[in-house]
Enzyme design. Structure first.
Site, PDB file in Angstrom:
ATOM      1  CB  SER A 141      -5.634  11.097   5.285  1.00  8.33           C
ATOM      2  OG  SER A 141      -6.824  10.660   5.493  1.00  8.33           O
ATOM      3  CE1 TYR A 171      -3.624   6.282   6.475  1.00 11.00           C
ATOM      4  CE2 TYR A 171      -5.701   7.315   7.161  1.00 11.00           C
ATOM      5  CZ  TYR A 171      -4.555   7.085   6.189  1.00 11.00           C
ATOM      6  OH  TYR A 171      -4.627   7.626   4.931  1.00 11.00           O
TER       7      TYR A 171
HETATM    8  P1  NAD Z   1      -1.815   1.965  -1.713  1.00  7.95           P
HETATM    9  O1  NAD Z   1      -1.655   1.142  -0.548  1.00  7.95           O
HETATM   10  O2  NAD Z   1      -2.167   1.833  -3.078  1.00  7.95           O
HETATM   11  O3  NAD Z   1      -0.432   2.933  -1.700  1.00  7.95           O
HETATM   12  C1  NAD Z   1       0.636   3.015  -0.783  1.00  7.95           C
HETATM   13  C2  NAD Z   1       1.813   2.772  -1.363  1.00  7.95           C
HETATM   14  O4  NAD Z   1       2.939   3.161  -0.193  1.00  7.95           O
HETATM   15  C3  NAD Z   1       2.059   1.278  -1.818  1.00  7.95           C
HETATM   16  O5  NAD Z   1       2.586   1.433  -3.283  1.00  7.95           O
HETATM   17  C4  NAD Z   1       3.219   0.865  -0.925  1.00  7.95           C
HETATM   18  O6  NAD Z   1       4.044  -0.156  -1.460  1.00  7.95           O
HETATM   19  C5  NAD Z   1       3.841   2.018  -0.645  1.00  7.95           C
HETATM   20  N1  NAD Z   1       4.643   1.775   0.740  1.00  7.95           N
HETATM   21  C6  NAD Z   1       4.133   1.100   2.124  1.00  7.95           C
HETATM   22  N2  NAD Z   1       5.220   1.367   2.660  1.00  7.95           N
HETATM   23  C7  NAD Z   1       6.225   1.728   2.261  1.00  7.95           C
HETATM   24  C8  NAD Z   1       7.561   1.914   2.618  1.00  7.95           C
HETATM   25  N3  NAD Z   1       7.938   1.632   4.031  1.00  7.95           N
HETATM   26  N4  NAD Z   1       8.617   2.348   1.645  1.00  7.95           N
HETATM   27  C9  NAD Z   1       7.973   2.564   0.599  1.00  7.95           C
HETATM   28  N5  NAD Z   1       6.867   2.792   0.094  1.00  7.95           N
HETATM   29  C10 NAD Z   1       5.981   2.030   1.020  1.00  7.95           C
HETATM   30  O7  NAD Z   1      -2.821   3.178  -1.254  1.00  7.95           O
HETATM   31  P2  NAD Z   1      -3.029   4.805  -1.578  1.00  7.95           P
HETATM   32  O8  NAD Z   1      -4.521   4.916  -1.423  1.00  7.95           O
HETATM   33  O9  NAD Z   1      -2.447   4.823  -3.203  1.00  7.95           O
HETATM   34  O10 NAD Z   1      -2.258   5.438  -0.708  1.00  7.95           O
HETATM   35  C11 NAD Z   1      -1.275   6.531  -0.927  1.00  7.95           C
HETATM   36  C12 NAD Z   1      -1.269   7.653   0.128  1.00  7.95           C
HETATM   37  O11 NAD Z   1      -2.724   8.306   0.169  1.00  7.95           O
HETATM   38  C13 NAD Z   1      -1.141   7.130   1.509  1.00  7.95           C
HETATM   39  O12 NAD Z   1      -0.342   8.104   2.083  1.00  7.95           O
HETATM   40  C14 NAD Z   1      -2.510   7.007   1.962  1.00  7.95           C
HETATM   41  O13 NAD Z   1      -2.383   7.351   3.537  1.00  7.95           O
HETATM   42  C15 NAD Z   1      -3.057   8.372   1.466  1.00  7.95           C
HETATM   43  N6  NAD Z   1      -4.660   8.348   1.308  1.00  7.95           N
HETATM   44  C16 NAD Z   1      -5.228   7.396   0.692  1.00  7.95           C
HETATM   45  C17 NAD Z   1      -6.537   7.315   0.753  1.00  7.95           C
HETATM   46  C18 NAD Z   1      -7.545   6.486   0.036  1.00  7.95           C
HETATM   47  O14 NAD Z   1      -8.774   6.461   0.475  1.00  7.95           O
HETATM   48  N7  NAD Z   1      -7.218   5.679  -0.705  1.00  7.95           N
HETATM   49  C19 NAD Z   1      -7.382   8.536   1.674  1.00  7.95           C
HETATM   50  C20 NAD Z   1      -6.453   9.392   2.248  1.00  7.95           C
HETATM   51  C21 NAD Z   1      -5.086   9.386   2.170  1.00  7.95           C
END
Ligand code: NAD
Length: 273
Positions: A155, A168
Site C-alpha cells: 500500500s 494497517y
Molecule cells: P478487498 O476487501 O476487496 O480484498 C481483500 C481480500 O482479502 C478479500 O477478498 C478478503 O476476503 C480477503 N481476506 C481477508 N482476510 C483474509 C484471510 N484471513 N484469509 C484469506 N483471505 C482474506 O480489498 P482490496 O482493496 O481488493 O484489498 C486487496 C489488497 O490491496 C489488500 O492487501 C489491501 O491492503 C491492498 N490495498 C488496497 C487499497 C485500496 O484502496 N483498495 C490500497 C492499498 C492497498
C-alpha cells in the site's frame, strides 16, 4: 507480457477487489490461477466466473487456452490451512510458479483505544498471513530447485503514515521488509520478491467512500492525478512484475498511486514563500 503463459499462480484473497482483478489478468495472460478465499465461496465463484469469461473472450475455445482455474479455501492466518492450501494447489496444478500475497484487512480507531485483539487481527492477516504463504511457497520453489516469483500487495501506507489506522500502517510498513528481506535472501536461487503499493483504489475495502459521490470527490481531491485507481490498474502492474519483462527487478515496491507518494502538499511553493 513475456513468460506468463502456462505459469501456475496462487492469488490470496481473490474473491473481491484487487485480488479478483489480478486473477482475471493472469488468466488473460494464459496463466493457470488458483483463487484463494477465506469464507465467501459465492464471491469467489464470481471471480472464477470472470476468469472463465475472460478466457472465452480471449481464446473463444476452452481447448485452445488450456487454462486451469479453481477455488481454494484457506484463512491465511491459520498455519495448518495455509500448508494445506499450498499443497493442494501444487497437487492440482502439478507445480506452482507465482504467489500473489493479496489478502488484507484494515480496522479504524484511535490508536490509544485499539484493543490488543483488534491490533493483532490486522497484523495476523496482512503480515503473518503473507509470511506464512510465502514461506510455504518458497519452500516448494527450493525443493524443486526452480526459480519463482512472490508479489506482495502492499500500500502507499508502506511509506505514508495513516492516523486512525495504526495496525494497517504498521502492517504495510512491515511488508516493505518482508519484500526486501525475502528478495535478498533468495535472489541466489532465482526467486524474485517484489511488491506493489496501491493508492486509493475503488474496491470493497473502501466501502466508506466508493459509493458516495461526495466522499469520493473528497478523496480524489488529494490525489495528484485527480482520481482513484482501479483494481485493473493494480492487476496489470502485478502481472508485469511477475512476468519475464521484470526479470531483473527484485526487492522493489512499485507504487501505483496516481502520485500519492509525491507529497502532494508540495505541489505549490508554500514552503518557500
Ligand atoms: P478487498 O476487501 O476487496 O480484498 C481483500 C481480500 O482479502 C478479500 O477478498 C478478503 O476476503 C480477503 N481476506 C481477508 N482476510 C483474509 C484471510 N484471513 N484469509 C484469506 N483471505 C482474506 O480489498 P482490496 O482493496 O481488493 O484489498 C486487496 C489488497 O490491496 C489488500 O492487501 C489491501 O491492503 C491492498 N490495498 C488496497 C487499497 C485500496 O484502496 N483498495 C490500497 C492499498 C492497498
Amino acid at each position: 507480457m513475456n513468460g506468463l503463459k502456462g505459469k501456475k499462480v496462487l492469488v490470496t484473497g481473490a474473491s473481491s477487489g484487487i485480488g479478483q482483478a489480478i486473477a482475471v489478468q493472469f488468466a488473460a495472460e494464459g496463466a493457470h490461477v488458483a483463487i484463494n478465499y477465506r469464507s465467501n465461496m459465492i464471491e469467489a465463484e464470481k471471480t472464477d466466473e470472470l476468469v472463465h469469461q475472460v478466457l472465452d473472450n480471449y481464446y473463444h475455445d476452452d481447448k485452445e487456452h488450456g487454462v486451469n482455474h479453481f477455488l481454494v479455501q484457506a484463512d491465511v492466518t491459520k498455519e495448518d490451512q495455509v500448508i494445506k492450501m499450498v499443497k493442494d494447489v501444487i497437487e492440482n496444478f502439478g507445480g506452482l510458479d507465482i504467489l500473489i500475497n493479496n489478502a488484507g484487512i484494515q480496522m479504524a480507531g484511535n490508536s490509544h483505544e485499539i484493543t490488543l485483539s483488534d491490533f493483532q487481527k490486522v497484523l495476523d492477516v496482512n503480515i503473518t498471513g503473507a509470511f506464512l504463504v510465502a514461506r510455504e511457497v518458497i519452500k516448494y520453489f527450493l525443493s524443486q530447485q526452480k526459480p519463482g516469483v512472490v508479489i506482495n500487495i502492499s500500500s502507499v501506507h508502506q511509506e505514508i503514515p495513516k492516523p486512525q489506522y495504526l495496525s494497517y500502517a504498521v502492517s504495510k510498513g512491515g511488508m516493505q521488509n518482508l519484500t526486501r528481506t525475502l528478495a535478498l535472501e533468495y535472489a541466489k536461487y532465482g526467486i524474485r520478491v517484489n511488491g506493489i503499493g496501491p493508492g486509493a483504489t475503488v474496491t470493497p475495502i473502501n466501502r466508506a467512500w466508493i459509493d458516495d459521490p461526495i466522499r469520493k470527490k473528497e478523496v480524489e481531491k488529494h490525489i495528484p492525478l485527480g482520481r482513484a485507481g482501479t483494481a485493473e490498474e493494480m492487476a496489470v502492474v502485478t502481472t508485469f512484475l511477475a512476468s519475464d519483462d521484470a526479470a531483473y527487478i527484485t526487492g522493489q515496491t512499485l507504487f501505483v498511486d496516481g502520485g500519492l507518494t509525491l507529497y502532494p502538499d508540495f505541489a505549490t511553493t508554500w514552503s518557500s514563500q
